[in-house]
Structures are given as C-alpha cells and as structure tokens.
Design an enzyme around this catalytic site. Sequence first.
Site, PDB file in Angstrom:
ATOM      1  N   HIS A 249      51.003  31.630  39.575  1.00 11.66           N
ATOM      2  CA  HIS A 249      50.768  33.033  39.932  1.00 11.66           C
ATOM      3  C   HIS A 249      51.991  33.706  40.579  1.00 11.66           C
ATOM      4  O   HIS A 249      51.876  34.403  41.580  1.00 11.66           O
ATOM      5  CB  HIS A 249      49.562  33.130  40.878  1.00 11.66           C
ATOM      6  CG  HIS A 249      48.914  34.486  40.890  1.00 11.66           C
ATOM      7  ND1 HIS A 249      49.186  35.444  41.859  1.00 11.66           N
ATOM      8  CD2 HIS A 249      47.994  35.042  40.070  1.00 11.66           C
ATOM      9  CE1 HIS A 249      48.460  36.524  41.634  1.00 11.66           C
ATOM     10  NE2 HIS A 249      47.715  36.314  40.546  1.00 11.66           N
TER      11      HIS A 249
ATOM     12  N   ASP B 276      39.674  37.886  36.430  1.00 16.27           N
ATOM     13  CA  ASP B 276      40.790  37.058  36.876  1.00 16.27           C
ATOM     14  C   ASP B 276      40.235  35.916  37.719  1.00 16.27           C
ATOM     15  O   ASP B 276      39.378  36.112  38.594  1.00 16.27           O
ATOM     16  CB  ASP B 276      41.794  37.874  37.692  1.00 16.27           C
ATOM     17  CG  ASP B 276      42.733  38.684  36.810  1.00 16.27           C
ATOM     18  OD1 ASP B 276      42.566  38.661  35.576  1.00 16.27           O
ATOM     19  OD2 ASP B 276      43.635  39.347  37.353  1.00 16.27           O
TER      20      ASP B 276
ATOM     21  N   HIS C 232      47.000  33.058  33.112  1.00 20.59           N
ATOM     22  CA  HIS C 232      47.397  33.805  34.313  1.00 20.59           C
ATOM     23  C   HIS C 232      48.524  33.073  35.036  1.00 20.59           C
ATOM     24  O   HIS C 232      48.758  33.304  36.217  1.00 20.59           O
ATOM     25  CB  HIS C 232      46.179  33.977  35.229  1.00 20.59           C
ATOM     26  CG  HIS C 232      46.237  35.161  36.137  1.00 20.59           C
ATOM     27  ND1 HIS C 232      46.836  36.365  35.805  1.00 20.59           N
ATOM     28  CD2 HIS C 232      45.745  35.347  37.398  1.00 20.59           C
ATOM     29  CE1 HIS C 232      46.714  37.220  36.812  1.00 20.59           C
ATOM     30  NE2 HIS C 232      46.070  36.621  37.788  1.00 20.59           N
TER      31      HIS C 232
ATOM     32  N   HIS D  74      37.278  40.634  39.595  1.00 17.25           N
ATOM     33  CA  HIS D  74      37.638  39.325  40.116  1.00 17.25           C
ATOM     34  C   HIS D  74      36.373  38.501  40.315  1.00 17.25           C
ATOM     35  O   HIS D  74      35.405  38.963  40.929  1.00 17.25           O
ATOM     36  CB  HIS D  74      38.417  39.452  41.420  1.00 17.25           C
ATOM     37  CG  HIS D  74      39.832  39.893  41.225  1.00 17.25           C
ATOM     38  ND1 HIS D  74      40.175  41.212  41.061  1.00 17.25           N
ATOM     39  CD2 HIS D  74      40.988  39.181  41.126  1.00 17.25           C
ATOM     40  CE1 HIS D  74      41.491  41.308  40.879  1.00 17.25           C
ATOM     41  NE2 HIS D  74      42.001  40.094  40.908  1.00 17.25           N
TER      42      HIS D  74
END
Length: 267
Positions: free
Chosen positions: A142, A87, A138, A235
């Site tokens: 967010h 991510d 994504h 991440h």
Amino acid sequence: MNKRYIKLIFIALIVILTVFAVIKYSKKTIQTSSGDTLSNKKIGWGIKRNDNHEQPDLGSVNKKMIDENDDIAMGNSEKPYIYLSFDEGYEAGYTSKILDILKENDVKAAFFITGHYLNTQKELVKRMIDEGHIVGNHTVNHPSMPDISDEEIRSEIMKLHQAVFEEFDYEMKYLRPPKGEFSQRTLAITKKLGYTTVMWSFAYDDWEESKQGREEYARNKILSNTHNGEVMLLHANSKDNCNILDSIIKEIKKCGYEFKTLDEFLK
C-alpha cells in the site's frame, strides 16, 4: 571514534539517502526504464460532488489522463449503471456478511486487496472468487506509487499478482492505486503490466473505525450521490457500510439503477 559517533554518522547517511530518493522520484518528469519521459507529478484523486444525482466533476485534467490511458473512473452518463467496489487493506470482521448480502441481492462487486489481506484472509479471497466477484490489486504494501521507482512499482503489483495466481489460479487485471495517488509515469507502468487502473466517482469518509455509528449519515451520503456510471468505493472495514449495505442496494435498485461489474464497464 567511539560507537556513539559511528551511530550518528550512520543515521546521517540514511537521512541523506532518503532525501535523495524522495527528490529523485518527486521530480515533475522522469525517464522510465523504457526510455519514455513522463510526468511524475503526484495526483491525489478527488471529486466535486453533485447531490442531484448528476455525475460529479472529476477534474478535467485528471479525468483526461485516465481516459487517455483507457483506465476507469466513471462510466457512461446515459446509462443507469453502478459499479460497486470495496477496498480491503485488512479484515475487520465484516466481509463475510458483506458477501452474504451481495449474494442475497445478486450483486457482483470488485474487492481490491493488499498483500496483508491475502496472507491473512485466504478463505475470504477464495470465497470472493468462487462467488463471481472481481478480486483487484491494491499492491503488496500500500505505498504511494509516485514515491517509488519503476522496479518497486512492478514488484508491488506483480508479487501480489503472482501470489494470487499461484494460490487460486486467478489472474488479476484491475488495480486501484493506494491512497488514490498516481502520476502519468505510474499509470504507464501499470498499463504495461497488463492492468487497468480503477479510480472512483464516489467515496466518503467511511474507513476510520472511530467514525462508525453514523448509519443515517452514511446512508444519506451514499444515496444522495448515486449517479449514472458511478464507480462506488466503499471500505469493507466499516461497520456502518456492512449494516446498511442491504437496504442501500435495494433502494438503489428501486430507483432504477443496475449494478454491473468492471468487466461490463461502459464508457
């Protein structure tokens, strides 16, 4: 009526409208713009780990919802395949090295980017695409998708989709819901937009920059939870992940696992 009272009334109206909006989109069922009535109960994705390399418990109800929507959370239990994903909300200086490591080890991954990441790191996104990685959506800002309207969901997904297409002539097709939060309604909207929702069967507390400097902890957490069909979420703003990635990939391969892309996902 003086300016102070006008300001107070204006603030009160904003609060009231905000409360109504939250109530509207947190109802357990909601009618979509297509007329379907779907649950909008917010689901926060979670897993119950098995440290013996067996597949974790994703929760029967949540997994059933993902499976019925033909989305992705965990692959075939008989195949030693691992699907690596990152991510990318913002760049902390490690992605270039991560890409170097992936290239050296002949591993392809999926990178789920936000609008901010695209706007500030176009060269890195271009490199991801050029080197054969998957770039996933994504969303622009967010948000927790169950908290916003159908139109806002479409905007969050498709504005980023269009921006990536215009910049790189690349069509995104995988989406990871921000914060791991979704509902039956949001899954249906995502699907109608041509996207496959991608959850995960492994993640750990790697995103907080204040919790770096725990490389042995990170290595043990990742390696003790490898399992067939694993969709691994890391991440890319984690210094620890960057530092241990090469050794982790080599150790996972040594244990007999193969890294596959989401395009090769096997249920």
